[in-house]
Design a protein around this motif. Structure first.
Motif, PDB file in Angstrom:
ATOM      1  N   VAL A 152      11.031  13.593   5.883  1.00  0.00           N
ATOM      2  CA  VAL A 152       9.936  14.322   5.241  1.00  0.00           C
ATOM      3  C   VAL A 152       8.992  13.292   4.618  1.00  0.00           C
ATOM      4  N   GLY A 180       8.397   6.634   5.200  1.00  0.00           N
ATOM      5  CA  GLY A 180       8.960   7.623   6.125  1.00  0.00           C
ATOM      6  C   GLY A 180       8.875   7.123   7.557  1.00  0.00           C
ATOM      7  N   THR A 207      -2.792  -2.977  -1.527  1.00  0.00           N
ATOM      8  CA  THR A 207      -2.314  -3.829  -0.424  1.00  0.00           C
ATOM      9  C   THR A 207      -1.574  -5.116  -0.828  1.00  0.00           C
ATOM     10  N   VAL A 266       6.700  20.609   4.469  1.00  0.00           N
ATOM     11  CA  VAL A 266       8.029  21.158   4.190  1.00  0.00           C
ATOM     12  C   VAL A 266       7.912  22.049   2.963  1.00  0.00           C
ATOM     13  N   ALA A 280       7.163   9.910  -2.100  1.00  0.00           N
ATOM     14  CA  ALA A 280       6.598   9.207  -3.261  1.00  0.00           C
ATOM     15  C   ALA A 280       6.308  10.171  -4.434  1.00  0.00           C
ATOM     16  N   HIS A 298       5.523  13.093  -4.826  1.00  0.00           N
ATOM     17  CA  HIS A 298       5.938  14.494  -4.749  1.00  0.00           C
ATOM     18  C   HIS A 298       7.451  14.644  -4.632  1.00  0.00           C
ATOM     19  N   LEU A 353      -2.332   6.680 -10.348  1.00  0.00           N
ATOM     20  CA  LEU A 353      -2.678   5.255 -10.454  1.00  0.00           C
ATOM     21  C   LEU A 353      -4.010   5.081  -9.742  1.00  0.00           C
ATOM     22  N   ALA A 396      -7.666   2.906  -8.566  1.00  0.00           N
ATOM     23  CA  ALA A 396      -8.251   1.635  -8.141  1.00  0.00           C
ATOM     24  C   ALA A 396      -9.691   1.892  -7.726  1.00  0.00           C
ATOM     25  N   GLY A 433      -3.896   7.602  -6.495  1.00  0.00           N
ATOM     26  CA  GLY A 433      -2.739   8.106  -5.759  1.00  0.00           C
ATOM     27  C   GLY A 433      -1.702   8.548  -6.780  1.00  0.00           C
ATOM     28  N   PHE A 480       9.384   4.131  -6.285  1.00  0.00           N
ATOM     29  CA  PHE A 480       8.737   2.822  -6.135  1.00  0.00           C
ATOM     30  C   PHE A 480       7.540   2.688  -7.066  1.00  0.00           C
ATOM     31  N   THR A 518       4.398   2.074  -8.904  1.00  0.00           N
ATOM     32  CA  THR A 518       3.130   1.406  -8.594  1.00  0.00           C
ATOM     33  C   THR A 518       3.293   0.288  -7.582  1.00  0.00           C
TER      34      THR A 518
HETATM   35  P1  FAD Z   1       3.166   7.907   0.608  1.00  0.00           P
HETATM   36  O1  FAD Z   1       2.353   6.952   1.371  1.00  0.00           O
HETATM   37  O2  FAD Z   1       2.549   8.592  -0.556  1.00  0.00           O
HETATM   38  O3  FAD Z   1       3.690   8.974   1.648  1.00  0.00           O
HETATM   39  C1  FAD Z   1       4.318  10.181   1.259  1.00  0.00           C
HETATM   40  C2  FAD Z   1       3.842  11.255   2.204  1.00  0.00           C
HETATM   41  O4  FAD Z   1       4.583  12.444   1.942  1.00  0.00           O
HETATM   42  C3  FAD Z   1       2.364  11.612   1.994  1.00  0.00           C
HETATM   43  O5  FAD Z   1       1.653  11.309   3.181  1.00  0.00           O
HETATM   44  C4  FAD Z   1       2.394  13.109   1.682  1.00  0.00           C
HETATM   45  O6  FAD Z   1       1.342  13.833   2.298  1.00  0.00           O
HETATM   46  C5  FAD Z   1       3.746  13.534   2.255  1.00  0.00           C
HETATM   47  N1  FAD Z   1       4.281  14.750   1.654  1.00  0.00           N
HETATM   48  C6  FAD Z   1       4.284  15.118   0.342  1.00  0.00           C
HETATM   49  N2  FAD Z   1       4.849  16.325   0.217  1.00  0.00           N
HETATM   50  C7  FAD Z   1       5.213  16.739   1.457  1.00  0.00           C
HETATM   51  C8  FAD Z   1       5.802  17.922   1.972  1.00  0.00           C
HETATM   52  N3  FAD Z   1       6.144  18.940   1.165  1.00  0.00           N
HETATM   53  N4  FAD Z   1       6.016  17.998   3.309  1.00  0.00           N
HETATM   54  C9  FAD Z   1       5.684  16.985   4.147  1.00  0.00           C
HETATM   55  N5  FAD Z   1       5.091  15.850   3.692  1.00  0.00           N
HETATM   56  C10 FAD Z   1       4.858  15.742   2.376  1.00  0.00           C
HETATM   57  N6  FAD Z   1       2.280  -1.000  -4.060  1.00  0.00           N
HETATM   58  C11 FAD Z   1       2.340  -2.321  -3.744  1.00  0.00           C
HETATM   59  O7  FAD Z   1       3.393  -2.823  -3.363  1.00  0.00           O
HETATM   60  N7  FAD Z   1       1.233  -3.107  -3.825  1.00  0.00           N
HETATM   61  C12 FAD Z   1       0.059  -2.631  -4.287  1.00  0.00           C
HETATM   62  O8  FAD Z   1      -0.939  -3.363  -4.326  1.00  0.00           O
HETATM   63  C13 FAD Z   1      -0.013  -1.282  -4.684  1.00  0.00           C
HETATM   64  N8  FAD Z   1      -1.156  -0.785  -5.182  1.00  0.00           N
HETATM   65  C14 FAD Z   1      -1.262   0.538  -5.455  1.00  0.00           C
HETATM   66  C15 FAD Z   1      -2.502   1.019  -5.879  1.00  0.00           C
HETATM   67  C16 FAD Z   1      -2.689   2.373  -6.048  1.00  0.00           C
HETATM   68  C17 FAD Z   1      -4.044   2.877  -6.494  1.00  0.00           C
HETATM   69  C18 FAD Z   1      -1.615   3.270  -5.785  1.00  0.00           C
HETATM   70  C19 FAD Z   1      -1.809   4.748  -5.940  1.00  0.00           C
HETATM   71  C20 FAD Z   1      -0.365   2.792  -5.414  1.00  0.00           C
HETATM   72  C21 FAD Z   1      -0.178   1.416  -5.240  1.00  0.00           C
HETATM   73  N9  FAD Z   1       1.047   0.872  -4.811  1.00  0.00           N
HETATM   74  C22 FAD Z   1       1.134  -0.460  -4.514  1.00  0.00           C
HETATM   75  C23 FAD Z   1       2.228   1.741  -4.640  1.00  0.00           C
HETATM   76  C24 FAD Z   1       2.393   2.134  -3.181  1.00  0.00           C
HETATM   77  O9  FAD Z   1       1.176   2.623  -2.656  1.00  0.00           O
HETATM   78  C25 FAD Z   1       3.482   3.184  -2.991  1.00  0.00           C
HETATM   79  O10 FAD Z   1       4.648   2.817  -3.687  1.00  0.00           O
HETATM   80  C26 FAD Z   1       3.846   3.350  -1.521  1.00  0.00           C
HETATM   81  O11 FAD Z   1       2.682   3.385  -0.720  1.00  0.00           O
HETATM   82  C27 FAD Z   1       4.671   4.599  -1.309  1.00  0.00           C
HETATM   83  O12 FAD Z   1       4.798   4.798   0.085  1.00  0.00           O
HETATM   84  P2  FAD Z   1       5.466   6.124   0.628  1.00  0.00           P
HETATM   85  O13 FAD Z   1       5.462   6.044   2.115  1.00  0.00           O
HETATM   86  O14 FAD Z   1       6.755   6.334  -0.066  1.00  0.00           O
HETATM   87  O15 FAD Z   1       4.526   7.272   0.067  1.00  0.00           O
END
Ligand code: FAD
Ligand code: PYC
Length: 416
Positions: free
Chosen positions: A38, A44, A78, A208, A238, A240, A259, A261, A338, A364, A366
């Motif tokens: 999910v 993911g 990034t 989901v 993340a 959610h 958070l 930017a 985000g 995870f 920030t």
């Molecule tokens: P996400 O990329 O958020 O993916 C989760 C996905 O789940 C989303 O696409 C969402 O649509 C989906 N989802 C939610 N609910 C449901 C549902 N019910 N059913 C199906 N799908 C669903 N980290 C660093 O290491 N370096 C950085 O420089 C950095 N800078 C950041 C700056 C900002 C402004 C932000 C907001 C975050 C930053 N981070 C940084 C943190 C980093 O972006 C996150 O920790 C990381 O991207 C999380 O990845 P993820 O795949 O877990 O989550």
């Protein structure tokens, strides 16, 4: 690898991409999979890829509510690095960084990794004292880190305000040379294309909405496109995470916060290092397009509002002008947010949940972009073997029962 002649490139440029092969398919959900992931963010997608690549589990669906990479993966700033304090974190984040170092080749997709260094500024002799100790700890964990003085900082970052009379005078910094930046959505696309090629179904616009659970064991998920059966479900959503946990009937020790930017108009190359400053609460890097990418600290209240606001922007601008007064006349182009998932010890949660067959990747906060690779790798191992790998066994929910926290607040940088 596909090769293009100049003629074919020109033809494709003029053809509005007609005849281009899709990078990944867009299948309808099947009634049943061996595993469902999910969340189609980087974590993911990486989980699905490593399940298929490392464990031969290819009957897998990634179910994404919106579009892949549209969450924090496409919203982060990034930064990649591995300069964490405790051995468990250092091992995990350094493994992740090594996967980033080989990712363009492994996934045949240019993720535009630029390891020009990550510099954390120190603003008082107390900061400096603590950081020198941290450097020793990092060396003991096999992570590269070095102390650098203000002359070197001025050389690396022209225009930086190293005046001793500054509001937050800079006394030195800690540099991880292997730190840097990588293209965030490129990482999602690289994992998506490679996972799809191994048979993984990536299903976008499919939220989901619930879980089918019988006798404490997951049977499948309910989605906006119907029910899908699976005996194993991994959640990687993340900010959610607690919403999904609530649907499955358990609670998580995470708080969702915004958070933010922003980016400026593009400038000629100024510096290639990432600069972070805890005292001013901001960090900055320059993108390959020339924009200055600037971020601030968390909005310190629970929120699901994925948008910027004036109050935080004012703090970010004030902090960045302390460091780089010369940027005062540069125009800001965009501001965004985000929703991140904060755990009080700033360490992720990766492993089993109270429901059999449901696994979780969250917390995870920030800093999870740099761990996209390691988070996906370890979760895939956990799902495939129904036990954590050595690298994530300290990161499970158990630590909230035992109290064996790993406090990485300092390494999480400015953002907590
Ligand atoms: P996400 O990329 O958020 O993916 C989760 C996905 O789940 C989303 O696409 C969402 O649509 C989906 N989802 C939610 N609910 C449901 C549902 N019910 N059913 C199906 N799908 C669903 N980290 C660093 O290491 N370096 C950085 O420089 C950095 N800078 C950041 C700056 C900002 C402004 C932000 C907001 C975050 C930053 N981070 C940084 C943190 C980093 O972006 C996150 O920790 C990381 O991207 C999380 O990845 P993820 O795949 O877990 O989550
Ligand atoms: O975790 O390195 C990091 C980071 C930088 C900016 C936001 N998070």
């Amino acid at each position: 690898m596909q090769r293009y002649s100049v003629m074919s490139l020109a033809r494709n440029a003029l053809s509005h991409h007609e005849g281009w092969q899709q990078a990944w398919r867009s299948p309808d959900p099947k009634p049943e999979y061996d595993a469902i992931i999910v969340g189609g963010g980087g974590h993911g997608l990486a989980t699905a890829y490593y399940l298929a690549k490392e464990h031969g589990i290819t009957n897998v669906a990634v179910v994404e509510a919106g579009w892949i990479g549209g969450g924090n993966t496409g919203r982060n700033t990034t930064v990649v690095r591995s300069n964490y304090l405790f051995p468990e974190s250092a091992a995990f984040y350094d493994f992740s960084l090594k996967l980033f170092e080989n990712m363009s080749r492994d996934l045949n997709f240019n993720i535009m990794l630029r390891q020009a260094g990550m510099l954390m500024l120190m603003h008082s002799r107390h900061d400096a004292e603590v950081m020198r100790r941290n450097i020793n700890a990092m060396h003991m964990n096999g992570v590269d880190a070095e102390w650098i003085d203000t002359d070197e900082i001025i050389g690396m970052a022209p225009g930086i305000n190293c005046n001793p009379d500054a509001r937050h005078p800079i006394v030195g910094g800690i540099l991880q040379k292997r730190g840097g930046v990588a293209r965030h959505d490129g990482v999602a696309w690289a994992y998506a294309r490679a996972a799809d090629a191994l048979g993984v179904d990536i299903i976008q616009q499919c939220a989901v909405t619930g879980f089918d659970i019988k006798d404490g064991r997951v049977q499948g998920v309910q989605t906006s496109r119907g029910n899908i059966k699976a005996k194993k479900v991994a959640i990687a959503v993340a900010g959610h995470s607690s919403v999904l946990a609530d649907m499955a009937g358990f609670r998580l020790p995470v708080t969702s916060m915004a958070l933010q930017a922003c980016v400026t108009e593009p400038l000629k190359p100024v510096f290639d290092v990432v600069i972070m400053s805890a005292a001013t609460g901001v960090y900055i890097s320059q993108s390959d397009k020339g924009e200055m990418v600037i971020g601030g600290g968390l909005d310190l209240y629970p929120s699901y509002a994925q948008r910027g606001n004036i109050g935080t922007l004012e703090q970010i601008v004030a902090g960045i002008l302390d460091l780089f007064p010369g940027l005062s006349r540069v125009k800001l182009m965009r501001q965004w947010a985000g929703i991140v998932d904060i755990v009080h010890d700033s360490t992720p949660i990766l492993g089993h949940t109270p429901v059999d067959g449901i696994y979780i990747n969250c917390g995870f906060g920030t800093g999870g972009f740099k761990a996209t690779s390691g988070g996906g790798w370890t979760l895939a191992y956990t799902v495939a073997n129904d036990r954590p790998h050595k690298m994530n066994e300290a990161f499970t929910l158990k630590r909230f029962e035992t109290g064996a926290f790993i406090d990485e607040m300092g390494a999480a940088g400015i953002s907590h």
